[in-house]
Scaffold this motif. Structure first.
Motif, PDB file in Angstrom:
ATOM      1  N   ALA A  38       1.111   2.116   2.227  1.00 43.04           N
ATOM      2  CA  ALA A  38       1.866   2.137   0.975  1.00 43.04           C
ATOM      3  C   ALA A  38       2.192   0.721   0.509  1.00 43.04           C
ATOM      4  O   ALA A  38       2.071   0.406  -0.679  1.00 43.04           O
ATOM      5  CB  ALA A  38       3.143   2.952   1.145  1.00 43.04           C
ATOM      6  N   LYS A  39       2.593  -0.144   1.444  1.00 45.15           N
ATOM      7  CA  LYS A  39       2.875  -1.536   1.096  1.00 45.15           C
ATOM      8  C   LYS A  39       1.616  -2.236   0.592  1.00 45.15           C
ATOM      9  O   LYS A  39       1.650  -2.953  -0.408  1.00 45.15           O
ATOM     10  CB  LYS A  39       3.427  -2.295   2.303  1.00 45.15           C
ATOM     11  CG  LYS A  39       4.845  -1.955   2.653  1.00 45.15           C
ATOM     12  CD  LYS A  39       5.294  -2.787   3.848  1.00 45.15           C
ATOM     13  CE  LYS A  39       6.727  -2.523   4.210  1.00 45.15           C
ATOM     14  NZ  LYS A  39       7.176  -3.370   5.335  1.00 45.15           N
ATOM     15  N   ALA A  40       0.514  -2.041   1.288  1.00 47.08           N
ATOM     16  CA  ALA A  40      -0.752  -2.669   0.886  1.00 47.08           C
ATOM     17  C   ALA A  40      -1.181  -2.182  -0.493  1.00 47.08           C
ATOM     18  O   ALA A  40      -1.636  -2.982  -1.323  1.00 47.08           O
ATOM     19  CB  ALA A  40      -1.833  -2.391   1.926  1.00 47.08           C
ATOM     20  N   PHE A 149      -2.538  -8.797   1.639  1.00 50.90           N
ATOM     21  CA  PHE A 149      -1.724  -7.592   1.759  1.00 50.90           C
ATOM     22  C   PHE A 149      -1.715  -6.998   3.153  1.00 50.90           C
ATOM     23  O   PHE A 149      -1.069  -5.979   3.383  1.00 50.90           O
ATOM     24  CB  PHE A 149      -2.170  -6.530   0.749  1.00 50.90           C
ATOM     25  CG  PHE A 149      -3.624  -6.187   0.817  1.00 50.90           C
ATOM     26  CD1 PHE A 149      -4.099  -5.257   1.716  1.00 50.90           C
ATOM     27  CD2 PHE A 149      -4.512  -6.809  -0.042  1.00 50.90           C
ATOM     28  CE1 PHE A 149      -5.438  -4.951   1.773  1.00 50.90           C
ATOM     29  CE2 PHE A 149      -5.858  -6.500   0.002  1.00 50.90           C
ATOM     30  CZ  PHE A 149      -6.322  -5.575   0.911  1.00 50.90           C
ATOM     31  N   LYS A 150      -2.409  -7.637   4.095  1.00 51.10           N
ATOM     32  CA  LYS A 150      -2.448  -7.102   5.451  1.00 51.10           C
ATOM     33  C   LYS A 150      -2.767  -8.252   6.408  1.00 51.10           C
ATOM     34  O   LYS A 150      -3.595  -9.092   6.121  1.00 51.10           O
ATOM     35  CB  LYS A 150      -3.528  -6.020   5.530  1.00 51.10           C
ATOM     36  CG  LYS A 150      -3.473  -5.144   6.741  1.00 51.10           C
ATOM     37  CD  LYS A 150      -4.497  -4.024   6.578  1.00 51.10           C
ATOM     38  CE  LYS A 150      -4.504  -3.082   7.738  1.00 51.10           C
ATOM     39  NZ  LYS A 150      -5.595  -2.117   7.632  1.00 51.10           N
ATOM     40  N   SER A 151      -2.095  -8.256   7.544  1.00 46.94           N
ATOM     41  CA  SER A 151      -2.310  -9.323   8.516  1.00 46.94           C
ATOM     42  C   SER A 151      -3.368  -8.906   9.538  1.00 46.94           C
ATOM     43  O   SER A 151      -3.409  -7.743   9.912  1.00 46.94           O
ATOM     44  CB  SER A 151      -0.986  -9.603   9.227  1.00 46.94           C
ATOM     45  OG  SER A 151      -1.116 -10.670  10.109  1.00 46.94           O
ATOM     46  N   PRO A 152      -4.240  -9.795   9.948  1.00 50.98           N
ATOM     47  CA  PRO A 152      -4.404 -11.192   9.556  1.00 50.98           C
ATOM     48  C   PRO A 152      -5.139 -11.293   8.220  1.00 50.98           C
ATOM     49  O   PRO A 152      -6.112 -10.574   7.977  1.00 50.98           O
ATOM     50  CB  PRO A 152      -5.243 -11.777  10.684  1.00 50.98           C
ATOM     51  CG  PRO A 152      -6.060 -10.635  11.187  1.00 50.98           C
ATOM     52  CD  PRO A 152      -5.190  -9.417  11.015  1.00 50.98           C
ATOM     53  N   CYS A 153      -4.660 -12.159   7.375  1.00 56.98           N
ATOM     54  CA  CYS A 153      -5.187 -12.268   6.018  1.00 56.98           C
ATOM     55  C   CYS A 153      -6.649 -12.702   5.973  1.00 56.98           C
ATOM     56  O   CYS A 153      -7.375 -12.351   5.061  1.00 56.98           O
ATOM     57  CB  CYS A 153      -4.342 -13.239   5.212  1.00 56.98           C
ATOM     58  SG  CYS A 153      -2.659 -12.660   5.007  1.00 56.98           S
ATOM     59  N   VAL A 154      -7.076 -13.481   6.952  1.00 57.35           N
ATOM     60  CA  VAL A 154      -8.434 -14.005   6.955  1.00 57.35           C
ATOM     61  C   VAL A 154      -9.468 -12.913   7.255  1.00 57.35           C
ATOM     62  O   VAL A 154     -10.640 -13.068   6.945  1.00 57.35           O
ATOM     63  CB  VAL A 154      -8.551 -15.197   7.934  1.00 57.35           C
ATOM     64  CG1 VAL A 154      -8.538 -14.731   9.368  1.00 57.35           C
ATOM     65  CG2 VAL A 154      -9.773 -16.040   7.636  1.00 57.35           C
ATOM     66  N   ALA A 155      -9.037 -11.797   7.822  1.00 58.39           N
ATOM     67  CA  ALA A 155      -9.973 -10.715   8.149  1.00 58.39           C
ATOM     68  C   ALA A 155     -10.480 -10.054   6.864  1.00 58.39           C
ATOM     69  O   ALA A 155      -9.762  -9.945   5.872  1.00 58.39           O
ATOM     70  CB  ALA A 155      -9.292  -9.680   9.036  1.00 58.39           C
ATOM     71  N   ALA A 156     -11.723  -9.619   6.916  1.00 57.67           N
ATOM     72  CA  ALA A 156     -12.340  -8.966   5.759  1.00 57.67           C
ATOM     73  C   ALA A 156     -11.549  -7.728   5.373  1.00 57.67           C
ATOM     74  O   ALA A 156     -11.159  -6.933   6.217  1.00 57.67           O
ATOM     75  CB  ALA A 156     -13.777  -8.590   6.091  1.00 57.67           C
ATOM     76  N   GLY A 157     -11.282  -7.583   4.082  1.00 59.92           N
ATOM     77  CA  GLY A 157     -10.583  -6.413   3.581  1.00 59.92           C
ATOM     78  C   GLY A 157      -9.074  -6.519   3.610  1.00 59.92           C
ATOM     79  O   GLY A 157      -8.391  -5.599   3.180  1.00 59.92           O
ATOM     80  N   ASN A 158      -8.525  -7.637   4.097  1.00 58.28           N
ATOM     81  CA  ASN A 158      -7.071  -7.790   4.176  1.00 58.28           C
ATOM     82  C   ASN A 158      -6.505  -8.652   3.057  1.00 58.28           C
ATOM     83  O   ASN A 158      -5.317  -8.917   3.030  1.00 58.28           O
ATOM     84  CB  ASN A 158      -6.655  -8.380   5.521  1.00 58.28           C
ATOM     85  CG  ASN A 158      -6.841  -7.403   6.658  1.00 58.28           C
ATOM     86  OD1 ASN A 158      -7.222  -6.260   6.454  1.00 58.28           O
ATOM     87  ND2 ASN A 158      -6.587  -7.857   7.855  1.00 58.28           N
ATOM     88  N   ASN A 159      -7.378  -9.116   2.157  1.00 58.11           N
ATOM     89  CA  ASN A 159      -6.910  -9.907   1.034  1.00 58.11           C
ATOM     90  C   ASN A 159      -7.673  -9.500  -0.209  1.00 58.11           C
ATOM     91  O   ASN A 159      -8.701  -8.833  -0.130  1.00 58.11           O
ATOM     92  CB  ASN A 159      -7.070 -11.411   1.309  1.00 58.11           C
ATOM     93  CG  ASN A 159      -8.499 -11.787   1.583  1.00 58.11           C
ATOM     94  OD1 ASN A 159      -9.377 -11.575   0.759  1.00 58.11           O
ATOM     95  ND2 ASN A 159      -8.756 -12.335   2.757  1.00 58.11           N
TER      96      ASN A 159
END
Length: 166
Positions: A38-40, A149-159
């Motif tokens: 929901a946060k993401a 929007f999700k940690s770790p930000c550098v991971a694919a799909g987390n930004n």
């Protein structure tokens, strides 16, 4: 059923504790996943609001007609000032950051670094960054909007990184 603890040594204790830990972590992950999603999703919606606003102004300005102005007051056929755009967004769009009290959209020289956390940079989760250089009126000028929007930000799909072209 009788359990014999006579031969229950350290190794058996370690295996049992590990199994209990794994099961506990699986239950915890499953129970918190909807809140994390929901946060993401809220951060992604905020990101899309900013991108849609800028794209709508690009489309509204169309052929760079003289005498037309953007909603934040820059001439359609001129340079768009990044600070004015961000000020307009912060005053008029309902941007909420579920990760912190900092709900402001910010400017940054390279939103990619802020969204992905490269080179040891600190990442502000949920904060939307707009490129701080002004948006030039030249065809093909690029502006970047980014957020994590999700940690770790550098991971694919987390930004989320979006290039906007004029």
């Amino acid at each position: 059923m009788k359990i014999n603890f006579k031969n229950f040594g350290f190794l058996e204790f370690l295996v049992s504790a590990s199994a209990i830990f794994v099961v506990g972590m699986l239950i915890w992950t499953a129970s918190t996943r909807p809140a994390v999603e929901a946060k993401a999703n809220l951060v992604k919606e905020n990101h899309n609001k900013v991108v849609d606003l800028i794209n709508d102004e690009i489309n509204k300005c169309g052929n760079n007609d003289e005498g037309k102005f953007t909603v934040w007051g820059d001439p359609c056929n001129g340079e768009w000032i990044a600070d004015k755009v961000v000020e307009y967004i912060n005053e008029n769009l309902k941007i909420e950051n579920p990760f912190s009290d900092d709900s402001k959209v910010k400017t940054d020289p390279d939103p990619r670094i802020k969204a992905e956390g490269k080179a040891g940079q600190a990442v502000e989760m949920g904060v939307i960054f707009v490129m701080s250089s002004n948006f030039l009126p030249d065809p093909g000028s690029e502006w970047i909007v980014g957020t994590c929007f999700k940690s770790p930000c550098v991971a694919a799909g987390n930004n989320e990184l979006t290039s906007i072209y004029r």
